[in-house]
Scaffold this active site. Sequence first.
Site, PDB file in Angstrom:
ATOM      1  N   HIS A   1       0.801  -1.134  -0.041  1.00  0.00           N
ATOM      2  CA  HIS A   1      -0.023  -0.030  -0.042  1.00  0.00           C
ATOM      3  C   HIS A   1       0.941   1.375  -0.024  1.00  0.00           C
ATOM      4  CE1 HIS A   1      -3.372  -2.800   0.685  1.00  0.00           C
ATOM      5  NE2 HIS A   1      -2.777  -3.079   1.783  1.00  0.00           N
TER       6      HIS A   1
ATOM      7  N   ARG B   1      -1.882  17.943   2.448  1.00  0.00           N
ATOM      8  CA  ARG B   1      -0.390  18.348   2.436  1.00  0.00           C
ATOM      9  C   ARG B   1       0.113  18.309   1.173  1.00  0.00           C
ATOM     10  NH1 ARG B   1       1.635  13.357   1.719  1.00  0.00           N
ATOM     11  NH2 ARG B   1       0.720  11.685   2.814  1.00  0.00           N
TER      12      ARG B   1
END
Length: 686
Positions: A235, A297
């Site tokens: 992942h 972000r």
Amino acid sequence: MIDTLLIANRGEIACRVIRTARRLGIRTVAVYSDADAGALHVAMADEAVRIGAAPARDSYLRMDAILDAAARTGAQAIHPGYGFLSENAGFAEACAAAGLIFVGPPASAIRAMGGKSEAKALMETAGVPLVPGYHGEEQNSGVLAAEAARIGFPVLIKASAGGGGKGMKVATSAEDFHEQLASAKREAQAAFGNDRVLIEKYLGRPRHVEIQVFADSHGNCVYLFERDCSIQRRHQKVVEEAPAPNLPLELRQEMGAAAVAAAKAIGYVGAGTVEFLLDPVETGGDGRFYFMEMNTRLQVEHPVTEYITGQDLVEWQLRVAAGGALPLSQDQLAVNGHAIEVRLYAEDPDKGFLPQTGTLSHLRFPPAGPASGGHVRVDTGVRQGDVISIHYDPMIAKLIVWDVDRPAAVRRLRQALAGTEVGGLAANIPFLASIAGHPAFLAADLDTRFIERYQADLLPPPAAPDDDVLALAALGVLLERKAETVAAAARTNNPWSPWATADSWRLNDAVAEVLTFADGREGGEPQEVRACRRRDGGFDITLPSGQELAGNARFEADDAHGEGRLVAEVGGRRLTAGWSRRGRELDLFRPGRHHRLTLIDPLDVGVVDAGGGGRLVAPMPGKVIAVLVAAGDRVEKGQGLVVLEAMKMEHTIKAQGPGTVESVRYTVGDQVPDGAELIIVKGDEA
């Protein structure tokens, strides 16, 4: 505009922010831990402040130390980079309370997207499509198991807080659900201090497509197109590219509109990424896209977006944070060409991608920036001689390429990887080169299980060094020995003595020199190369295959990197290789391949215990977080015995074969050094 900027981060992203700030005339302040006192980002900044000990919790996660550094240096703004405190709403609030500009979204937006469960509920209200799943408050394992059964296996268990693949596990059946749940919760607690999870349907062959959004405080919001990040391992993204291949214009626009709606729903300001799973019709899906999460972000992979749009996203961040409007509107943005990014990690693909620590004794990147015609970019936070430590992520660099279309960009990527060399520890360059050359990658046949699907192709068994490698290794060692002998002779009273010659001269005959190399493969046999120096300065060499060749070699100076390139004429062919040697250990670099060899000294009778014979050792320093067996237990090959936490990830130490546990040396909570004997298993054959 901001005059002084403190970067509350380290490594590659800190260096990257400093470059843009310097171009804009902004003074920069770096912060560093004890482990980073000599780091590149510290050297690049105008000023640097120590904020604590090496562990992140004692330095880069210390809000008080960072805010104090800002006050002491007169910084007006703080850029959090990615990771660490970048998505911490409390930190954004603390910056505001201290009168500092936080170069990121409002704390309310971070908080809205900080919990995956809450974010999904909010997105559902905003009309953004969601993957079927359970995002509720109840965390009882029985309830979660029931919800998983309702959704239907396989399911994805995800930490509600944080990201980066941590606290994310796949349960394929009811039988392994509780084990995967426990592991996900442990990782989530360790990484984020919160073990809450959510459960989602695990799609068959989805693509990971994310949209870069940007908003200002004046109500403007745009999307800067998409990135395909489907190629992942555990992942975590391995390859990212923009634009996403084979994405119809209508679908791009629909996903972009959904991402902008998501940003507006939470009053977003600054750079953000809305991540979607795309379920392509071509692979049996429904053709729809589903919201995964929003990263509040700047993303690691933002350079590919910068390449195709021609925009500096850090500059956008700084201008928006200072109260400015977005530089461009949606209709002024366009896609130009294709860009691909790969992440170079200190890890050993041949050993389960085990993270590596140690000194970068050799580091060479391909020509980048103007030297590459604008086709190659290297973002890094390390230099040759720097140390990859146990305390932080083991990323060495990001290698980014651009060209007019995807086939041309792929060719650029393969060329750039062939020109990248990392010595002193294992790196994933050959693995990345295997991906870049795989037919499925060339055809843009991508999904999130690409690596799993083609694992046999991408991770073939380690091969023995071929004749070319052994010939180059032998010639390089002989050249170095000659140089050492000549240098030693020059320091004596009689440098012309025949006993100071560097050839194989003997009183009556020439004597062959035998060089023995080990290559570190499990079960690999040492390889012997016989060499005899000729009067003309060349060598006659005999290889393990029995082939006899005449060879000449030299080192060419490489002022940019401080080491030579080995150039050899062997059997009528010209061969070249990168060369790095530290005592008996040597690294040999051929295009796209890294060969790590050990020169065996026949006088050394010491025996190295590689951890066989039932002795299971720690592959790196770490903390024991689970002991799965006890003395007297029967175990089978591949069974998990001990779980270590190291470099922010869990590593399960498994039985090498069937047997009985004789002793367990450590308990939960113990810190163990590299090579520590964790457990002893008496094999059935013993």
